[in-house]
Design a protein around this motif. Structure first.
Motif, short mmCIF file in Angstrom:
data_model
loop_
_atom_site.label_atom_id
_atom_site.label_comp_id
_atom_site.label_asym_id
_atom_site.label_seq_id
_atom_site.Cartn_x
_atom_site.Cartn_y
_atom_site.Cartn_z
N ASN A 145 45.52 11.89 40.58
CA ASN A 145 45.79 10.43 40.30
C ASN A 145 46.77 9.43 40.82
O ASN A 145 46.56 8.54 41.09
N PHE A 146 48.05 10.79 40.27
CA PHE A 146 48.89 9.66 41.08
C PHE A 146 49.41 9.59 42.28
O PHE A 146 49.48 9.04 43.71
N LEU A 147 48.62 10.79 43.61
CA LEU A 147 48.32 10.73 44.61
C LEU A 147 47.52 9.15 45.28
O LEU A 147 47.77 8.50 45.91
N LYS A 148 46.54 9.00 44.00
CA LYS A 148 45.29 8.24 44.59
C LYS A 148 46.73 7.12 44.49
O LYS A 148 46.38 6.55 44.70
N ALA A 149 46.87 6.54 43.22
CA ALA A 149 47.82 5.45 43.61
C ALA A 149 49.00 5.60 44.34
O ALA A 149 49.30 4.21 44.56
N VAL A 150 49.57 6.35 44.93
CA VAL A 150 50.28 6.31 45.83
C VAL A 150 50.20 6.05 47.15
O VAL A 150 50.56 4.85 47.76
N PHE A 151 48.98 6.18 47.05
CA PHE A 151 48.46 6.65 48.95
C PHE A 151 47.22 5.95 48.83
O PHE A 151 45.93 5.72 50.23
N GLU A 152 46.66 5.16 48.10
CA GLU A 152 45.35 4.49 47.49
C GLU A 152 44.16 4.36 48.50
O GLU A 152 43.68 5.96 48.18
N ASP A 153 44.05 3.38 49.00
CA ASP A 153 42.31 3.82 49.96
C ASP A 153 42.41 4.67 50.80
O ASP A 153 41.22 5.07 51.29
N ASN A 154 43.48 5.96 50.57
CA ASN A 154 43.57 6.79 52.31
C ASN A 154 43.69 8.24 51.07
O ASN A 154 43.79 9.42 51.88
N VAL A 155 43.16 8.22 49.93
CA VAL A 155 42.29 9.43 49.01
C VAL A 155 41.37 9.25 48.51
O VAL A 155 40.61 7.83 48.39
N THR A 156 40.55 10.67 48.73
CA THR A 156 38.90 9.73 48.61
C THR A 156 38.76 11.59 47.70
O THR A 156 39.26 12.51 47.65
N PHE A 157 38.35 10.83 46.28
CA PHE A 157 37.37 12.09 45.57
C PHE A 157 36.51 12.18 45.51
O PHE A 157 35.70 12.16 46.05
N TRP A 171 34.45 9.99 54.57
CA TRP A 171 36.46 10.65 54.25
C TRP A 171 36.46 11.64 55.65
O TRP A 171 38.61 11.84 55.75
N ALA A 172 36.82 10.70 56.58
CA ALA A 172 36.64 12.21 57.95
C ALA A 172 38.35 10.78 58.32
O ALA A 172 39.26 11.86 58.76
N GLY A 173 38.57 9.35 57.86
CA GLY A 173 39.83 9.34 57.77
C GLY A 173 40.80 9.33 56.89
O GLY A 173 41.87 8.35 57.87
N LYS A 174 40.30 9.85 55.96
CA LYS A 174 41.78 9.89 54.96
C LYS A 174 42.82 10.12 54.96
O LYS A 174 42.64 11.28 56.08
N LEU A 175 43.90 10.09 54.39
CA LEU A 175 45.17 11.50 54.41
C LEU A 175 45.31 12.72 53.66
O LEU A 175 44.77 13.57 53.72
N LEU A 176 44.11 11.85 52.52
CA LEU A 176 44.07 13.32 51.37
C LEU A 176 42.69 13.14 51.11
O LEU A 176 42.23 12.16 50.51
N ILE A 177 42.27 14.81 50.75
CA ILE A 177 40.50 15.01 50.55
C ILE A 177 40.84 15.85 49.43
O ILE A 177 41.41 16.75 49.52
N VAL A 178 40.63 14.88 47.92
CA VAL A 178 41.26 15.65 46.85
C VAL A 178 40.26 16.05 45.78
O VAL A 178 38.42 15.53 45.63
#
Length: 403
Positions: A145-157, A171-178
């Protein structure tokens, strides 16, 4: 900056297609930015012919990640990567320090490097971060959730099913896939994860649309309550960074909110902090630096059962014959394993010898001594001469396998 200014609705035209920019509410109370295909007729219905809102025009889409020098329009193209709202400012961030210490432990500086690389070098490949713990209340989900808060819409769960789906445009254009509660125990899941973690490009597939190749820079962060079999990790694998996370001492219900408030100070620190490592592999870190006991445990648990049976057989023959090396071709081992009650096929043996052990056969068909069952002998094994492109295994080699 927010996409919506007050209640003003925003529309864009990309190529010949019209989209409405909207914030879609999610079940967890947050929103995600969506580009919804729209029509000019609908706009005219909503606004009237002479009162249509401005529509920004772009030649096409692109995905150019940046957190420090972001542009929504690049060379006439609409950047699908989303800006982050945080404005770095000097300050303290004790709770973020506490969380990173908790997650990365003795590898704290490496953990800080990981966060810094995500922020400053978003296209840099990084290891697959896997957080494991059988205990509850360890802070794994808080870290996601912290990663999501930092990188916002560039993180997908994602769920395990999302990861397996052929439709991956979201999810192909995201920074993080969690993936929380990951359980990707099929061989094809493991291969896909490894391939994606090092892929430079990826074919994006959306329902009803043609496949399209894009640059792929997403990093994977996985959490699991299974410490032994969360994913299949073979011996010698260097793409995973596995951390066993301990239980939290206290349960602070306000912890995530405190983390969010400290993000601007944390990002300011990351902008000015010198990295503790230099690039030593395609995934930045030297594999030896991120090798952990938790990784070793998973690799040992994932050990191929055929491999274990072959090692046991070869050790038994060596001890009974008082030799320190054995030559064989895979066909020699098949009847010996079968008579020991091991259900095995020839390709299983070949896979162990060639892929896991990476042994090279004799260059030509030559004479060699191997062993077969011989019930007339006290040891039950007898030497026999055969001809073939044989492999040779030594006792020292078996000892290095740690089986």
């Amino acid at each position: 900056t927010s996409v919506m200014e007050g209640n003003k609705e925003e529309y864009i035209r990309v190529g010949t297609c019209l989209y409405k920019i909207a914030q879609q509410p999610l079940a967890n109370g947050t929103c995600t930015l969506r580009r919804i295909p729209w029509s000019f007729g609908t706009i005219r219905q909503d606004y009237g012919k002479n009162n249509t809102p401005p529509i920004r025009k772009y030649d096409g889409f692109c995905t150019v990640p940046s957190h420090t020098d972001y542009h929504k329009e690049i060379g006439g193209f609409y950047n699908l990567y989303e800006p982050i709202d945080h404005i770095p400012s000097e300050g303290e961030f004790p709770d973020i320090m506490k969380l990173i210490h908790h997650i990365f432990g003795e590898q704290f500086e490496l953990g800080m490097d990981y966060m810094q690389l995500l922020y400053a070098k978003p296209t840099q490949k990084l290891p697959i971060l896997l957080l494991v713990s059988e205990e509850r209340n360890t802070g794994k989900t808080t870290f996601l959730n912290f990663l999501k808060a930092v990188f916002e819409d560039n993180v997908t769960f994602n769920t395990n099913e999302d990861f397996r789906s052929q439709f991956n445009a979201d999810w192909a254009g995201k920074l993080l896939i969690v993936v929380d509660e990951v359980l990707l125990c099929r061989r094809e899941d493991s291969e896909r994860l490894k391939n994606l973690s090092t892929a430079q490009t990826y074919k994006v597939e959306a329902k009803g649309k043609d496949r399209q190749e894009v640059n792929f820079f997403a990093k994977f962060v996985l959490c699991s309550n299974n410490e032994l079999f969360p994913v299949i990790i073979d011996m010698g694998e260097t793409r995973y960074w596995v951390r066993k996370v301990m239980r939290l001492d206290s349960d602070d219900t306000n912890f995530l909110q405190k983390l969010k408030e400290q993000i601007p100070a944390f990002l300011y620190y990351l902008q000015h902090r010198p990295l503790s490592t230099t690039k030593e592999s395609r995934m930045w870190f030297n594999p030896a630096l991120i090798r952990t006991e938790a990784l070793e445990r998973i690799m040992q648990s994932n050990r191929n059962h055929t491999e274990i049976d072959i090692v046991e057989l070869l050790r038994t023959i060596m001890e009974s014959q008082n030799v320190d090396k054995i030559s064989f071709i895979p066909q020699d081992l098949l009847p010996l394993l079968s008579l020991n009650g091991v259900k095995v096929e020839l390709w299983h043996i070949r896979k162990v010898v060639k892929e896991l052990w990476r042994l090279k056969p004799a260059p030509n068909a030559l004479s060699y001594t191997t062993y077969q069952y011989d019930y007339s002998k006290p040891s039950k094994y007898g030497a026999i001469n055969r001809v073939g492109r044989f492999y040779t295994v030594t006792k020292e080699f078996l000892d290095t396998l740690n089986i």
